[in-house]
Scaffold this motif. Structure first.
Motif, short mmCIF file in Angstrom:
data_model
loop_
_atom_site.label_atom_id
_atom_site.label_comp_id
_atom_site.label_asym_id
_atom_site.label_seq_id
_atom_site.Cartn_x
_atom_site.Cartn_y
_atom_site.Cartn_z
N LEU A 219 0.93 -1.18 -0.12
CA LEU A 219 0.52 -0.46 0.05
C LEU A 219 0.93 0.68 -0.05
N ALA A 220 1.97 1.59 0.87
CA ALA A 220 3.38 2.13 1.06
C ALA A 220 3.38 2.45 -0.77
N ALA A 221 4.20 1.76 -1.16
CA ALA A 221 4.70 1.85 -2.25
C ALA A 221 3.59 2.21 -3.04
N PHE A 222 2.53 1.37 -3.71
CA PHE A 222 1.50 2.46 -4.31
C PHE A 222 1.39 3.69 -4.36
N GLY A 223 1.63 3.77 -3.22
CA GLY A 223 0.77 5.43 -2.70
C GLY A 223 1.83 6.34 -2.18
N ILE A 224 3.18 5.67 -2.77
CA ILE A 224 4.66 6.49 -3.24
C ILE A 224 4.02 7.44 -4.57
N PHE A 225 3.74 5.57 -5.25
CA PHE A 225 3.98 6.02 -6.65
C PHE A 225 2.62 6.93 -6.98
N GLN A 226 1.66 6.89 -5.68
CA GLN A 226 0.83 7.55 -7.00
C GLN A 226 0.90 9.45 -6.82
N PHE A 227 1.86 8.42 -5.59
CA PHE A 227 1.51 10.35 -4.90
C PHE A 227 2.67 11.77 -6.15
N LEU A 228 3.42 10.39 -6.48
CA LEU A 228 3.91 11.35 -7.25
C LEU A 228 4.11 11.88 -8.09
N TRP A 229 3.37 10.57 -9.24
CA TRP A 229 2.35 10.62 -10.68
C TRP A 229 1.38 12.16 -9.94
N VAL A 230 0.91 11.96 -9.40
CA VAL A 230 -0.37 12.84 -9.03
C VAL A 230 0.25 14.69 -9.30
N TRP A 231 1.66 14.84 -7.99
CA TRP A 231 1.53 15.84 -7.58
C TRP A 231 2.96 16.26 -9.66
N ASN A 232 3.73 15.52 -9.86
CA ASN A 232 4.37 15.51 -11.12
C ASN A 232 3.58 16.10 -12.64
N ASP A 233 2.01 15.57 -12.30
CA ASP A 233 0.85 15.75 -13.01
C ASP A 233 0.82 17.02 -13.78
N LEU A 234 0.85 17.00 -15.54
CA LEU A 234 0.63 18.43 -16.10
C LEU A 234 -0.72 17.91 -17.22
N LEU A 235 -0.70 17.25 -17.45
CA LEU A 235 -1.86 17.15 -18.61
C LEU A 235 -3.54 17.36 -18.02
N VAL A 236 -3.61 16.88 -17.06
CA VAL A 236 -4.71 16.90 -16.20
C VAL A 236 -5.12 18.09 -15.10
N GLY A 237 -4.58 18.46 -14.66
CA GLY A 237 -4.45 19.68 -13.61
C GLY A 237 -4.63 20.85 -14.96
N LEU A 238 -3.82 20.77 -16.02
CA LEU A 238 -4.12 21.97 -17.38
C LEU A 238 -5.59 22.28 -17.34
N THR A 239 -6.10 20.80 -18.21
CA THR A 239 -7.26 20.55 -19.12
C THR A 239 -8.37 20.51 -17.69
N PHE A 240 -8.25 19.77 -17.03
CA PHE A 240 -9.38 20.00 -16.16
C PHE A 240 -9.95 21.48 -15.35
N LEU A 241 -8.92 21.60 -15.41
CA LEU A 241 -9.19 23.00 -13.75
C LEU A 241 -8.90 24.66 -13.97
N GLY A 242 -9.62 25.33 -13.39
CA GLY A 242 -9.78 26.58 -13.64
C GLY A 242 -8.57 27.48 -13.14
N THR A 243 -8.33 28.53 -13.61
CA THR A 243 -7.12 29.33 -13.25
C THR A 243 -6.67 29.16 -11.85
N ASN A 244 -7.44 29.75 -10.94
CA ASN A 244 -7.07 29.12 -9.44
C ASN A 244 -6.75 28.10 -8.57
N LYS A 245 -6.70 27.27 -9.61
CA LYS A 245 -7.13 26.31 -8.32
C LYS A 245 -6.21 25.07 -9.27
N GLN A 246 -5.39 25.56 -10.46
CA GLN A 246 -4.22 24.30 -11.22
C GLN A 246 -3.25 24.23 -10.25
#
Lengths: 299, 320
Positions: A219-246
């Motif tokens: 669970l920890a291993a996957f949690g870290i994976f997912q943390f890095l993946w989401v924190w480092n994501d650009l595409l989803v944050g860029l396309t889904f969120l409004g300006t002050n939430k990105q």
């Protein structure tokens, strides 16, 4: 590992030529190792040093001059945290946390449930469904992006809110998470689960009291994976969120577009965005590597 | 919305999620009777399956459908979008660049990762040496792009260089280069960034595979007088083959989908765009839903042979 050390009795059998050869090859190996390590570290080091130099110094000389003419400052970091200015990234820093934490928790819980069912419950079509979930790992998120965006803006009515990224990141993480956690759960001896069943424990109790504690490292291993993946994501944050939430990645990415040569801003901004995943990574490296070795394909 | 409100919303969402999860589990535990097992199984898998169906499978089918419609997703245009992708000169460059990325990145990342794993194997500073090369994995593609944009930074020859690579060029007697602008070499300078990020992944997995080679095999080869190169060729390489294939294909799939590097380094200008970046361009900048969808479908289609190869090779390895 113990077998790699030859027993003492075998020592005379080792030809002297091999010993000589080993001495010849190892300096080369060290040289190659050092060359790669330097190549891999220098770019980051250069930008890190730059982030502590004054705007004027950055434009007038290369960062390597710092070694014979050291003059460092925190000014760039103060600039990127100056409240109320266009370069203030503290809001985006908060956004990244707000996006990341639920997007780690939700898939971990959902996937561990599903993985348990695929590993230890019996139901019709189980193997077929598991293969289907496994196969979904290869679906690039680009192919689901726009219909998902339309659904969020349309009938779901949550367009632009954090819910869009929480849900999207959860969905995109599920195939790999289920696959990984299933593999770990399957390794637990069947006798353990049978013993719990004999004692009258239902699936829910076995899941919480037997399985989850045993697969905590996974669970920890996957949690870290997912943390890095989401924190480092650009595409989803860029396309889904409004300006002050990105997230921070979007802000830094846009900074390149508008101020591509303002290295005093870019270098400090980049390191603010890098520092959190770096801390997570360095403190939990052991789990991270473990998860890496257990997983097949990353979706 | 203030930061406090945002964090508040996050905590509420997490709490709500945990409560729903707990209630479902509690109810599942109450279920008794003949069909209890089946109902419980459904409770465990249905949430995940539902999300995957609604959020991944159906949208993918919709995208496939839209790839046969026009820029506004109104009228059917048959294979026009596909025809455009394979005939338009700009889009052909995009396809060519993608091919370069998918061939070069996995090969070099794996080769360098393997070389490094071998030379640092059993060295006293191995964990530290590994961390150095592995570190870029924790950095976002955007962060990595900025790090490398600075390496490539260009100043006219009359001024002192601030980019390391141009400084080296000038010191060697050359003139400063606009690495990210000069076509066609600029694509290779972008590819370097991805190799830099992925080599650590390859190194970690391959290092574990090397350590898993049974010691008696190595010892037997040694007693037969096999040298360093022979050891690599006849012992190491065959033993780590399955791991190497997983690494190659995983990196290839990741490379196909990467768009952050191109977007941050050049924005896809100067003929450096790749399919994943062009998908974003067409869908969000040019607003051509048809071509955008077609590129997304193409991305999916390109992944399939890579995965198929992976599965076949692993089957072969299992059979042995």
């Amino acid at each position: 590992m113990t077998t790699t050390t030859p027993p003492v009795a075998m020592a005379p059998a080792v030809p002297t030529a091999r010993v000589a050869k080993k001495r010849l090859t190892s300096p080369w190996a060290s040289l190659v190792a050092i060359a790669i390590a330097v190549l891999w570290t220098t770019p980051t080091l250069g930008l890190l040093i730059t982030s502590f130099r004054s705007q004027r110094d950055i434009n007038r000389s290369g960062w390597w001059n710092v070694f014979h003419n050291p003059s460092l400052t925190m000014e760039n970091y103060r600039t990127v945290f100056k409240p109320g200015t266009a370069n203030d990234l503290s809001g985006y820093f908060v956004n990244s946390f707000v996006i990341t934490l639920p997007a780690v928790l939700a898939p971990v819980l959902l996937a561990s449930m599903a993985a348990y069912a695929f590993a230890w419950m019996h139901f019709k079509g189980r193997d077929l469904l598991f293969v289907a979930v496994f196969a979904l790992q290869v679906v690039p998120l680009q192919i689901a992006l726009i219909p998902l965006l339309k659904a969020f803006n349309g009938w779901a009515g949550i367009g632009g809110s954090y819910w869009t990224v929480w849900i999207a990141h959860t969905i995109f993480a599920l195939p790999l998470a289920i696959f990984l956690l299933h593999n770990f759960m399957k390794e637990i001896p069947a006798e353990l689960i049978e013993a719990a069943r004999v004692d009258g424990a239902g699936h829910v109790r076995i899941f919480f009291q037997v399985l989850l504690p045993l697969i905590t490292p996974a669970l920890a291993a996957f949690g870290i994976f997912q943390f890095l993946w989401v924190w480092n994501d650009l595409l989803v944050g860029l396309t889904f969120l409004g300006t002050n939430k990105q997230p921070l990645t979007v802000f830094i990415g846009n900074l390149v577009g508008t101020k591509g040569s303002a290295w005093y801003l870019l270098s400090a901004g980049a390191f603010v965005s890098i520092i959190v995943p770096l801390i997570v990574f360095l403190s939990l490296q052991r789990f991270f590597v473990r998860g890496l070795l257990a997983g097949g394909l990353k979706g | 919305m203030s930061s406090a409100e945002k964090i508040g919303q996050m905590l509420v969402a997490m709490a709500a999620f945990a409560v729903v999860f707990a209630v479902i589990m509690f109810l599942a535990d109450r279920i008794k009777g003949r069909s209890a097992d089946r109902v419980q199984a459904a409770i465990f898998v249905v949430p995940a399956l539902l999300l995957l169906t609604v959020g991944l499978v159906i949208p993918a089918i919709q995208t496939f459908y839209h790839s046969f419609k026009d820029a506004d997703s109104k009228d059917f245009v048959g294979f026009d979008n596909y025809h455009k992708v394979f005939s338009d000169s700009t889009l052909l460059t995009v396809l060519g660049n993608t091919a370069l990325w998918v061939i070069i990145v996995p090969f070099f990342a794996t080769a360098i990762g393997l070389l490094y794993a071998i030379v640092i194997d059993k060295s006293r500073v191995e964990p530290f040496a590994k961390a150095l090369v592995f570190l870029p994995m924790a950095i976002s593609f955007v962060g990595a792009s900025i790090i490398w944009r600075f390496v490539y930074a260009y100043k006219p020859s009359s001024r002192p260089q601030i980019g390391l690579l141009n400084e080296i060029f000038v010191k060697l007697g050359g003139s400063p280069q606009q690495f990210l602008i000069n076509h066609p070499s600029n694509t290779f300078w972008l590819i370097v960034v991805m190799v830099w990020i992925q080599a650590g992944f390859a190194m970690t997995v391959l290092s574990a595979a090397i350590k898993a080679i049974p010691g008696d095999i190595i010892e037997a080869a040694r007693l037969d007088g096999v040298g360093a190169m022979g050891m690599f060729r006849f012992v190491t390489l065959p033993s780590i083959r399955p791991a190497a294939i997983v690494v190659l294909t995983t990196i290839a799939i990741g490379t196909l989908k990467v768009f952050d590097i191109v977007r941050t380094m050049t924005g896809g200008q100067f003929s450096t765009s790749v399919v994943a970046n062009e998908f974003y361009n067409q869908s969000f900048t040019i607003s051509d839903a048809g071509v955008g969808s077609t590129l997304a479908v193409l991305l999916f289609v390109l992944v399939i042979p890579v995965v198929a190869y992976n599965v076949r090779q692993l089957r072969k390895a299992d059979a042995r």
